[in-house]
Motif scaffolding. Structure first.
Motif, PDB file in Angstrom:
ATOM      1  N   VAL A 137      36.897  23.410  36.586  1.00  0.00           N
ATOM      2  CA  VAL A 137      37.059  23.641  38.021  1.00  0.00           C
ATOM      3  C   VAL A 137      38.010  24.817  38.261  1.00  0.00           C
ATOM      4  CG1 VAL A 137      37.969  22.663  40.164  1.00  0.00           C
ATOM      5  CG2 VAL A 137      36.529  21.258  38.662  1.00  0.00           C
ATOM      6  N   LEU A 138      39.117  24.846  37.521  1.00  0.00           N
ATOM      7  CA  LEU A 138      40.072  25.948  37.661  1.00  0.00           C
ATOM      8  C   LEU A 138      39.443  27.275  37.236  1.00  0.00           C
ATOM      9  CD1 LEU A 138      43.312  24.216  36.331  1.00  0.00           C
ATOM     10  CD2 LEU A 138      42.859  24.949  38.677  1.00  0.00           C
ATOM     11  N   PHE A 139      38.654  27.221  36.162  1.00  0.00           N
ATOM     12  CA  PHE A 139      37.957  28.432  35.714  1.00  0.00           C
ATOM     13  C   PHE A 139      37.034  28.950  36.813  1.00  0.00           C
ATOM     14  CE2 PHE A 139      33.670  29.614  34.250  1.00  0.00           C
ATOM     15  CZ  PHE A 139      33.939  30.911  33.800  1.00  0.00           C
ATOM     16  N   ALA A 140      36.271  28.038  37.419  1.00  0.00           N
ATOM     17  CA  ALA A 140      35.333  28.433  38.467  1.00  0.00           C
ATOM     18  C   ALA A 140      36.066  29.011  39.668  1.00  0.00           C
ATOM     19  CB  ALA A 140      34.492  27.232  38.886  1.00  0.00           C
ATOM     20  N   ALA A 141      37.182  28.399  40.039  1.00  0.00           N
ATOM     21  CA  ALA A 141      37.948  28.870  41.193  1.00  0.00           C
ATOM     22  C   ALA A 141      38.489  30.284  40.957  1.00  0.00           C
ATOM     23  CB  ALA A 141      39.091  27.903  41.493  1.00  0.00           C
ATOM     24  N   PHE A 142      39.103  30.492  39.789  1.00  0.00           N
ATOM     25  CA  PHE A 142      39.671  31.813  39.492  1.00  0.00           C
ATOM     26  C   PHE A 142      38.573  32.865  39.306  1.00  0.00           C
ATOM     27  CE2 PHE A 142      43.545  29.455  38.690  1.00  0.00           C
ATOM     28  CZ  PHE A 142      44.522  30.349  39.086  1.00  0.00           C
ATOM     29  N   PHE A 143      37.436  32.441  38.757  1.00  0.00           N
ATOM     30  CA  PHE A 143      36.347  33.399  38.566  1.00  0.00           C
ATOM     31  C   PHE A 143      35.786  33.856  39.916  1.00  0.00           C
ATOM     32  CE2 PHE A 143      31.950  34.674  37.876  1.00  0.00           C
ATOM     33  CZ  PHE A 143      32.105  35.583  36.826  1.00  0.00           C
ATOM     34  N   LEU A 144      35.662  32.919  40.870  1.00  0.00           N
ATOM     35  CA  LEU A 144      35.164  33.273  42.198  1.00  0.00           C
ATOM     36  C   LEU A 144      36.124  34.229  42.912  1.00  0.00           C
ATOM     37  CD1 LEU A 144      33.771  29.840  43.447  1.00  0.00           C
ATOM     38  CD2 LEU A 144      32.454  31.902  42.909  1.00  0.00           C
ATOM     39  N   VAL A 145      37.419  33.956  42.774  1.00  0.00           N
ATOM     40  CA  VAL A 145      38.401  34.853  43.382  1.00  0.00           C
ATOM     41  C   VAL A 145      38.317  36.236  42.742  1.00  0.00           C
ATOM     42  CG1 VAL A 145      40.861  35.279  43.771  1.00  0.00           C
ATOM     43  CG2 VAL A 145      39.944  32.952  43.989  1.00  0.00           C
ATOM     44  N   TYR A 146      38.172  36.253  41.411  1.00  0.00           N
ATOM     45  CA  TYR A 146      38.023  37.535  40.694  1.00  0.00           C
ATOM     46  C   TYR A 146      36.775  38.277  41.177  1.00  0.00           C
ATOM     47  CZ  TYR A 146      35.547  40.160  37.079  1.00  0.00           C
ATOM     48  OH  TYR A 146      34.782  41.094  36.426  1.00  0.00           O
ATOM     49  N   TYR A 147      35.675  37.541  41.329  1.00  0.00           N
ATOM     50  CA  TYR A 147      34.397  38.159  41.678  1.00  0.00           C
ATOM     51  C   TYR A 147      34.437  38.803  43.073  1.00  0.00           C
ATOM     52  CZ  TYR A 147      29.348  38.688  42.233  1.00  0.00           C
ATOM     53  OH  TYR A 147      28.090  39.209  42.443  1.00  0.00           O
ATOM     54  N   PHE A 148      35.110  38.106  44.025  1.00  0.00           N
ATOM     55  CA  PHE A 148      35.115  38.601  45.400  1.00  0.00           C
ATOM     56  C   PHE A 148      36.339  39.463  45.728  1.00  0.00           C
ATOM     57  CE2 PHE A 148      32.331  34.857  45.767  1.00  0.00           C
ATOM     58  CZ  PHE A 148      31.226  35.462  46.360  1.00  0.00           C
ATOM     59  N   SER A 149      37.261  39.558  44.795  1.00  0.00           N
ATOM     60  CA  SER A 149      38.453  40.367  45.040  1.00  0.00           C
ATOM     61  C   SER A 149      38.105  41.860  44.952  1.00  0.00           C
ATOM     62  CB  SER A 149      39.551  40.025  44.033  1.00  0.00           C
ATOM     63  OG  SER A 149      40.689  40.815  44.263  1.00  0.00           O
ATOM     64  N   SER A 150      38.749  42.657  45.798  1.00  0.00           N
ATOM     65  CA  SER A 150      38.465  44.102  45.827  1.00  0.00           C
ATOM     66  C   SER A 150      39.564  44.919  45.150  1.00  0.00           C
ATOM     67  CB  SER A 150      38.292  44.581  47.280  1.00  0.00           C
ATOM     68  OG  SER A 150      39.456  44.278  48.033  1.00  0.00           O
ATOM     69  N   LYS A 151      40.739  44.339  44.962  1.00  0.00           N
ATOM     70  CA  LYS A 151      41.840  45.068  44.351  1.00  0.00           C
ATOM     71  C   LYS A 151      41.772  44.966  42.832  1.00  0.00           C
ATOM     72  CE  LYS A 151      44.962  44.478  48.278  1.00  0.00           C
ATOM     73  NZ  LYS A 151      46.291  44.001  48.723  1.00  0.00           N
ATOM     74  N   PRO A 152      41.787  46.098  42.131  1.00  0.00           N
ATOM     75  CA  PRO A 152      41.674  46.095  40.656  1.00  0.00           C
ATOM     76  C   PRO A 152      42.741  45.256  39.963  1.00  0.00           C
ATOM     77  CG  PRO A 152      41.369  48.305  41.518  1.00  0.00           C
ATOM     78  CD  PRO A 152      41.825  47.469  42.667  1.00  0.00           C
ATOM     79  N   VAL A 153      43.985  45.327  40.460  1.00  0.00           N
ATOM     80  CA  VAL A 153      45.076  44.568  39.828  1.00  0.00           C
ATOM     81  C   VAL A 153      44.820  43.060  39.930  1.00  0.00           C
ATOM     82  CG1 VAL A 153      47.542  44.048  39.896  1.00  0.00           C
ATOM     83  CG2 VAL A 153      46.749  46.390  40.274  1.00  0.00           C
ATOM     84  N   LEU A 154      44.406  42.629  41.134  1.00  0.00           N
ATOM     85  CA  LEU A 154      44.111  41.208  41.327  1.00  0.00           C
ATOM     86  C   LEU A 154      42.889  40.783  40.513  1.00  0.00           C
ATOM     87  CD1 LEU A 154      44.745  40.718  45.154  1.00  0.00           C
ATOM     88  CD2 LEU A 154      46.182  40.001  43.250  1.00  0.00           C
ATOM     89  N   LYS A 155      41.877  41.639  40.464  1.00  0.00           N
ATOM     90  CA  LYS A 155      40.678  41.304  39.689  1.00  0.00           C
ATOM     91  C   LYS A 155      41.038  41.079  38.220  1.00  0.00           C
ATOM     92  CE  LYS A 155      36.666  43.238  40.338  1.00  0.00           C
ATOM     93  NZ  LYS A 155      35.835  42.203  40.946  1.00  0.00           N
ATOM     94  N   ARG A 156      41.891  41.968  37.692  1.00  0.00           N
ATOM     95  CA  ARG A 156      42.282  41.847  36.287  1.00  0.00           C
ATOM     96  C   ARG A 156      43.060  40.549  36.051  1.00  0.00           C
ATOM     97  NH1 ARG A 156      45.043  46.039  36.079  1.00  0.00           N
ATOM     98  NH2 ARG A 156      43.334  47.467  35.602  1.00  0.00           N
ATOM     99  N   ALA A 157      43.992  40.254  36.958  1.00  0.00           N
ATOM    100  CA  ALA A 157      44.823  39.053  36.804  1.00  0.00           C
ATOM    101  C   ALA A 157      43.979  37.777  36.889  1.00  0.00           C
ATOM    102  CB  ALA A 157      45.914  39.039  37.869  1.00  0.00           C
ATOM    103  N   PHE A 158      43.092  37.728  37.885  1.00  0.00           N
ATOM    104  CA  PHE A 158      42.270  36.526  38.036  1.00  0.00           C
ATOM    105  C   PHE A 158      41.228  36.397  36.924  1.00  0.00           C
ATOM    106  CE2 PHE A 158      43.731  36.744  42.540  1.00  0.00           C
ATOM    107  CZ  PHE A 158      44.286  35.472  42.593  1.00  0.00           C
ATOM    108  N   PHE A 159      40.768  37.531  36.395  1.00  0.00           N
ATOM    109  CA  PHE A 159      39.822  37.477  35.286  1.00  0.00           C
ATOM    110  C   PHE A 159      40.501  36.900  34.046  1.00  0.00           C
ATOM    111  CE2 PHE A 159      37.922  39.361  31.472  1.00  0.00           C
ATOM    112  CZ  PHE A 159      36.614  38.937  31.622  1.00  0.00           C
TER     113      PHE A 159
END
Length: 248
Positions: A137-159
């Protein structure tokens, strides 16, 4: 259908009430020093198919008070199967084991085996399953945030976080599967006979290898008719009659 549901519900309530009453009667008898009556009440609960840490633990305590070596160790072991990390059970079983005659030194484990068994003991099989579900569940939540995030720094962190929880989920599945396999391959028993001859082969003509006494814990390796091949903690093996022990 609704009447059947209410009937089953009523029946379950009645059964639970009876078990609670028996448990309280057992506790009262134990506190008054009537250990035989306490044992009778606790056994009545187990005979109805109820498996509970508190019942096995209290039953073991009552047997210990009466110096019943094998039954006390047996029920402490049953309680440990249900609650491997219970400190009260772990402490009391040591006192019960001190009553046993056979002092068997365990073969030293490898460090890796010790780590694995410590890992198994953290959760039950179902506990590891729920842990895996949580990490998924946590993996899915962070992956969705990564997928829809537009900021590169946040995408990297959530990935990175998503990958981390995915690895933990896989690890939890592995630990749960490993624990289940470990439990299925490990069948133990407690010697209940005052003395039990262990022979070199599964018949009365076999040579005596050694003698065990009540309370000793053995691993059941295989069965043959009324005989079982057992192994001690020190690695010694032999054949023993099945009516001399009780499986955990």
């Amino acid at each position: 259908m609704k009447k059947l549901f209410y009937l089953l519900f009523f029946f379950s309530v009645v059964v639970n009430a009876q078990e609670s009453a028996l448990f309280e009667e057992g506790n009262t008898a134990y506190s008054e020093g009537n250990y035989e009556q306490a044992i009778e009440r606790y056994n009545s609960i187990l005979e109805d198919g109820k498996t509970d840490v508190a019942v096995h633990y209290n039953l073991a305590n009552a047997h210990y008070k009466l110096n019943h070596i094998a039954p006390s160790i047996y029920h402490y072991e049953k309680a440990l199967q249900l609650a491997p990390n219970d400190e009260d059970v772990r402490n009391n079983i040591v006192f019960a084991q001190n009553m046993a005659i056979d002092a068997i030194e365990e073969t030293p484990q490898s460090q890796f085996s010790g780590w694995m068994e410590s890992g198994y003991a953290l959760f039950s099989v179902s506990g590891w399953g729920w842990t895996a579900v949580t990490f998924v569940v946590l993996f899915a939540a962070f992956f969705l945030v990564y997928y829809f995030s537009s900021k590169p720094v946040l995408k990297r962190a959530f990935f990175i976080a998503a990958v981390f929880f995915f690895v933990l989920a896989i690890g939890s599945v592995f630990m749960g599967y490993s624990r289940q396999s470990f439990e299925e391959s490990q069948e133990y028993a407690i010697i209940f006979s005052e003395e039990a001859e262990v022979l070199s082969e599964p018949n009365v003509r076999g040579a005596e290898v050694f003698v065990l006494h009540e309370g000793t814990k053995v691993q059941v390796v295989e069965d043959f008719q009324q005989w079982s091949k057992i192994e001690l903690a020190n690695g010694n093996q032999g054949w023993i009659l099945q009516d001399t022990f009780r499986r955990l």
